[in-house]
Scaffold this motif. Structure first.
Motif, mmCIF file in Angstrom:
data_model
loop_
_atom_site.group_PDB
_atom_site.id
_atom_site.type_symbol
_atom_site.label_atom_id
_atom_site.label_comp_id
_atom_site.label_asym_id
_atom_site.label_seq_id
_atom_site.Cartn_x
_atom_site.Cartn_y
_atom_site.Cartn_z
ATOM 1 N N TYR A 140 0.876 -1.177 0.000
ATOM 2 C CA TYR A 140 0.000 0.000 0.000
ATOM 3 C C TYR A 140 0.910 1.222 0.000
ATOM 4 O O TYR A 140 1.681 1.420 0.950
ATOM 5 N N LEU A 142 1.206 5.052 -0.074
ATOM 6 C CA LEU A 142 0.595 6.366 0.098
ATOM 7 C C LEU A 142 1.659 7.412 0.449
ATOM 8 O O LEU A 142 1.732 8.468 -0.162
ATOM 9 N N THR A 143 2.513 7.088 1.428
ATOM 10 C CA THR A 143 3.423 8.086 1.996
ATOM 11 C C THR A 143 4.482 8.574 0.999
ATOM 12 O O THR A 143 5.003 7.796 0.204
ATOM 13 N N SER A 149 1.578 12.566 7.462
ATOM 14 C CA SER A 149 0.275 12.739 8.120
ATOM 15 C C SER A 149 -0.701 13.447 7.180
ATOM 16 O O SER A 149 -1.901 13.166 7.192
ATOM 17 N N TRP A 173 8.898 4.483 2.520
ATOM 18 C CA TRP A 173 8.502 3.653 3.667
ATOM 19 C C TRP A 173 7.453 2.608 3.320
ATOM 20 O O TRP A 173 6.596 2.288 4.158
ATOM 21 N N THR A 175 5.970 -0.706 3.176
ATOM 22 C CA THR A 175 6.113 -2.047 3.745
ATOM 23 C C THR A 175 5.772 -3.093 2.675
ATOM 24 O O THR A 175 4.818 -2.899 1.914
ATOM 25 N N THR A 383 -0.120 8.638 13.077
ATOM 26 C CA THR A 383 0.554 8.695 14.385
ATOM 27 C C THR A 383 -0.489 8.824 15.500
ATOM 28 O O THR A 383 -1.671 9.083 15.240
#
Ligand SMILES: Cc1cc2nc3c(=O)[nH]c(=O)nc-3n(C[C@H](O)[C@H](O)[C@H](O)COP(=O)(O)OP(=O)(O)OC[C@H]3O[C@@H](n4cnc5c(N)ncnc54)[C@H](O)[C@@H]3O)c2cc1C
Length: 402
Positions: A140, A142-143, A149, A173, A175, A383
């Protein structure tokens, strides 16, 4: 607005069954996952952490037992488990290893469930059986460097090209990002539109123009996970690769987080339980001043508080899962579970190291790894500050603008 069926206080009375009475399918899910966690994942967790290697063989062994399709209907090759059964899955794997639990949260919660909810029939039929069998892993994306955030600030852009688009940009980042066979990736068709421009795309791992490498630096925890940086250089996507419509990606992303955050909360419960179990065992055997350290009242106070927080985190998680089964609006309750469980996990993992004294400070026992893994839980999928924003906004509401 939440529906009238959900109690204002979000209490367990919103569901019509006793949440404390395990259903036979919960016992079966818990027993299967506990067995696999102990037999397959736990033996390789320390080495994966030390060598920073994704334990692919163990994950393939889980695939052979159907775990990689647990959240999907049987017609698509899954196990047909509901949200409550999935909390057992994440808790049991989280008890032994956050890297494998993290893999599962992303693959199952953020990719399989998101695609099942928002994908077209053709997308479901093409990808979900392959994801369920473990033929491909999901990620996934997105970041970005400039959008963490604030997910609506993504700069990866989709430029129209014939009947499709070309995507360019960078994701960080991610995963499962090194071995994923498919990415649910978010780009904007117009950055000025902020969240209304965000669009979700399905990108095969071998797409031309997509490259991936490992994130720089050494992670504090989750060292058995793959964290990748993706670069997209005019990656071509057709109209059949759009998930949830043009401009519908923000909703897809947030819907995925309702599943994913529940997995993180349940994973944190597993970490809490592991810390509690290790502490109780150690406090029974370690003797100082002629007594078991578990007989000192100051130590007992810590154990009692850790047990209370573990149960409270589990109950918040199960409440959110029950609401998912009833298809009730639950974004607030999921955030409450994630916030409480992950904050408690950080607090008690640190205290568990202290309670083990010097023995908690080396990697011969897993408590040292739990202590390093716990902070990641407070960061990804929003977060702890972001969870507080979600909770408070839902309670206070947004001011009406004239
Ligand atoms: C182990 C790990 C795995 C990850 N896996 C994935 C993945 O698979 N896919 C993916 O897309 N991303 C992934 N991420 C990225 C993760 O989702 C982001 O790190 C997270 O959303 C926070 O973004 P950021 O790191 O840019 O921090 P920032 O957004 O820059 O935040 C920095 C600090 O400012 C605070 N802050 C920001 N805005 C506000 C505000 N409005 N009010 C109060 N405080 C605020 C934050 O809470 C934080 O404390 C992963 C991260 C980690 C560590």
């Amino acid at each position: 607005m939440r529906e009238a069926t959900a109690a204002v206080d979000g209490s367990l009375s919103t569901v019509d069954a006793d949440p404390l009475a395990p259903r036979p399918q919960d016992v079966a899910a818990r027993d299967l996952c506990r067995r696999l966690a102990v037999d397959v994942v736990e033996p390789v967790a320390r080495e994966a952490d030390e060598t920073r290697t994704f334990p692919a063989e163990a994950v393939r062994a889980l695939a052979a037992e159907g775990i990689l399709g647990a959240s999907l209907p049987t017609e698509l090759g899954g196990l047909g488990w509901d949200a409550l059964q999935l909390t057992h899955l994440y808790e049991e794997f989280g008890r032994v290893d956050q890297s494998v639990r993290g893999f599962l949260s992303v693959h199952l919660g953020l990719v399989c469930q998101c695609l099942f909810d928002a994908g077209s029939e053709q997308q479901r039929q093409t990808w979900l059986p392959r994801l369920a069998s473990g033929e491909v892993f999901g990620a996934y994306a997105l970041t970005e460097t400039g959008a963490g955030s604030d997910a609506a600030a993504i700069a990866t852009h989709a430029v129209a090209d014939g009947d499709g688009w070309r995507l360019s940009g960078e994701k960080v980042w991610i995963t499962n990002g090194l071995s994923a066979g498919v990415f649910l990736l978010f780009a904007t068709v117009d950055p000025e539109l902020r969240h209304k421009g965000v669009t979700a795309f399905l990108i095969p791992g071998d797409a031309e123009g997509l490259s991936r490498d490992r994130m720089p630096g050494h992670e504090l925890g989750h060292r058995g996970s793959e964290h990748a940086r993706l670069t997209l250089d005019r990656v071509r996507v057709g109209p059949d690769q759009v998930v949830g419509g043009i401009g519908g990606g923000f909703e897809v992303a947030m819907g995925g987080l309702d599943h994913g955050r529940l997995g993180v909360a349940a994973g944190a419960v597993g970490l809490l339980q592991a810390c509690l179990d290790a502490t109780i065992e150690f406090c029974r055997e370690r003797r100082q001043f002629g007594k078991r350290i578990g007989d000192f009242q100051m130590v007992q106070e810590r154990i009692a508080d850790m047990a209370c927080d573990t149960d409270a985190a589990r109950l918040l998680t199960k409440r959110a899962a029950w609401m998912a089964i009833r298809d009730l609006p639950r974004t607030r309750e999921v955030s409450m579970a994630k916030l409480f469980a992950t904050e408690a996990a950080c607090r008690w993992a640190s205290e568990t190291v202290l309670l083990h004294g010097s023995r908690g400070y080396v990697n011969e026992r897993p408590v040292e790894r739990h202590f390093r893994d716990a902070p990641g839980l407070r960061i990804y999928e929003g977060t702890s500050y972001v969870q507080r924003i979600v909770i408070a906004r839902d309670l206070v509401g947004r001011e009406a603008r004239s």
